[in-house]
Structure formats: C-alpha cells, structure tokens
Design an enzyme around this catalytic site. Sequence first.
Site, PDB file in Angstrom:
ATOM      1  N   ALA A  75       0.838  -1.197   0.000  1.00 35.31           N
ATOM      2  CA  ALA A  75       0.000   0.000   0.000  1.00 35.31           C
ATOM      3  C   ALA A  75       0.873   1.247   0.000  1.00 35.31           C
ATOM      4  O   ALA A  75       2.027   1.221   0.432  1.00 35.31           O
ATOM      5  CB  ALA A  75      -0.915   0.003   1.218  1.00 35.31           C
ATOM      6  N   GLY A 110       0.221  -5.788   0.764  1.00 34.80           N
ATOM      7  CA  GLY A 110      -0.961  -6.063  -0.046  1.00 34.80           C
ATOM      8  C   GLY A 110      -0.630  -6.720  -1.360  1.00 34.80           C
ATOM      9  O   GLY A 110      -1.435  -7.478  -1.905  1.00 34.80           O
ATOM     10  N   GLU A 153      -0.369 -10.278  -0.579  1.00 39.08           N
ATOM     11  CA  GLU A 153      -1.708 -10.814  -0.337  1.00 39.08           C
ATOM     12  C   GLU A 153      -2.455 -11.035  -1.651  1.00 39.08           C
ATOM     13  O   GLU A 153      -3.220 -11.996  -1.787  1.00 39.08           O
ATOM     14  CB  GLU A 153      -2.477  -9.869   0.584  1.00 39.08           C
ATOM     15  CG  GLU A 153      -1.902  -9.858   1.999  1.00 39.08           C
ATOM     16  CD  GLU A 153      -2.598  -8.883   2.928  1.00 39.08           C
ATOM     17  OE1 GLU A 153      -3.364  -9.343   3.798  1.00 39.08           O
ATOM     18  OE2 GLU A 153      -2.376  -7.668   2.793  1.00 39.08           O
ATOM     19  N   GLU A 191       4.191  -6.014   7.460  1.00 40.09           N
ATOM     20  CA  GLU A 191       3.308  -5.104   8.191  1.00 40.09           C
ATOM     21  C   GLU A 191       3.693  -4.928   9.658  1.00 40.09           C
ATOM     22  O   GLU A 191       3.553  -3.841  10.227  1.00 40.09           O
ATOM     23  CB  GLU A 191       1.855  -5.598   8.108  1.00 40.09           C
ATOM     24  CG  GLU A 191       1.155  -5.286   6.799  1.00 40.09           C
ATOM     25  CD  GLU A 191       1.399  -6.340   5.723  1.00 40.09           C
ATOM     26  OE1 GLU A 191       0.667  -6.331   4.729  1.00 40.09           O
ATOM     27  OE2 GLU A 191       2.322  -7.164   5.892  1.00 40.09           O
TER      28      GLU A 191
END
Length: 260
Positions: free
Chosen positions: A66, A111, A114, A134
């Site tokens: 992100a 992300g 993911e 993270e």
Amino acid sequence: MPENKVVELTVAEGVGVITINNPPVNALTLDVREQLKQVLQEVEGSNEIRALVITGAGSKCFVAGADIKDFPRQMENGPRENATIYKEMFTYLEEAPMPIIAALNGLALGGGCELVLACDLRIADELVKIGLPEVTLGLIPGLGGTQRLARLVGQAKAKELLFTGTIISAEEALRIGLVNQVVPQGTALEEALKLARKLAKGAGVAMAYAKHLVNAGSELPLQEALEMEMQHVEKIFDTEDLQEGLEAFINKRPAVFKNR
C-alpha cells in the site's frame, strides 16, 4: 475510463492479462483499488477469458504494498470498509472458475503479497523479493494474508514470517511452497503467458471443478471432502468437454474443449 489509468486489461488467445501500472512501485492506492474492481467486473462478465494472468508494470515491482501516504484517503470510511473491498476482489480471484496466475516481476510486499496469495499459481523472476512486513509498522496483514499464507506454507512458517516481517527471496519462496516456479529475471510474464495459453485450451469445466475441490475441500473433514469430490465426478460425466476429451483420445487427435 479514468484519465489516470493505473490498471489495464488486455485479452488475447483466451487469456486475460491484468497489469497494475502505478509507478514508481505499483502501490495499492485508492485509484488502483477502484480500477482493479472495475477490471475484475469486466473479467467476470467475459466469455472470452479462460485463464488470467496478473502482473505489475516495469521490471522492479509487482506490487510493493500500500501507499502509506494514501492511507488517509483509503481509510476515510474506516479500515474495515477499505479491507472489505480488497477482500471481495481477492475472494473473487480465489473462487473464479478460470485458473489465475501471478507473474511476479519484482517486489511483492504487503498487499501485493496478499494479492499473490489469492492467485492459483505463482511464477517469480529469480530476483523477486516477497513478504508481509506489516509488523514492522505496527500493523498486521488485513487482506487475507494471515489466513492464506498459513494455508499455503503451514502455520509455523507463516507465524515466523508474520512475526518477523521478513522479506524472502524467490528461491526461499519456492522452497517453502509460496511460489510454484522461479524463472530467469525478466521472463516471469512470458512464462506465465505460456502456461496460461496452455490452460486456456484445456478442459475448463474440469479445471474449475478441480480448483473448487482443492479450495473448499481443504476446509472440510476428509470424508466430507471425498463425498464432495464424488459429486463432482458424477456431474462431470454430463459435460461436453468430457465427451470431447474421450473422443479425441480414441481418435488420436487434439481435443478442442468448449468449456461446457
């Protein structure tokens, strides 16, 4: 179409290619989120796409997570709503009937990792780095990372990566089963397209059934999963693809599957 086009879809030979093109690092911004949602709706409504490849533009990043500077915009309605939109898109990738291949051409972090985990198959350039860092920001993955990573590589290894935020190499990702294949630098998309074109010509119903059985069956007790498999075996005998496959085998010719 938005003036700043950061997610692109091209289709050829039954293969759709989604390219995230948001320089310099293909970060998951609000624009990427909204355009990716639109593109996936196009994919869902297409009868032409029988296999899907997802990659990042350039040679350095698949998706480097992100954009922290974009957080305020993305979080205007709270973290749950923001994550839910991604969750729905990633769940679509996981449940879509066609095979979905991630072509990792560079960094796949947060992300981006993911997104990779939601795909069926993963092909990585040899210099790729991948991970869920993270925790180093005081966060946890919120787009399915804690769940899909553990299901893919096992709980112990997943906890190690999540607790430490370690970013691993392509070779290490291959060793633990996080990626399927490591290829020379600059060839991930090429190799993914080769595989996607082959799969696009294959028995679509059979692949869709197999994908569903692996995904759903892994969450069931064995005997329930075996019964679900048997139900799909019965259903597949009513498909045109099976009849075509048998006739092609008997007549020693290539099968031409119609995905029905």
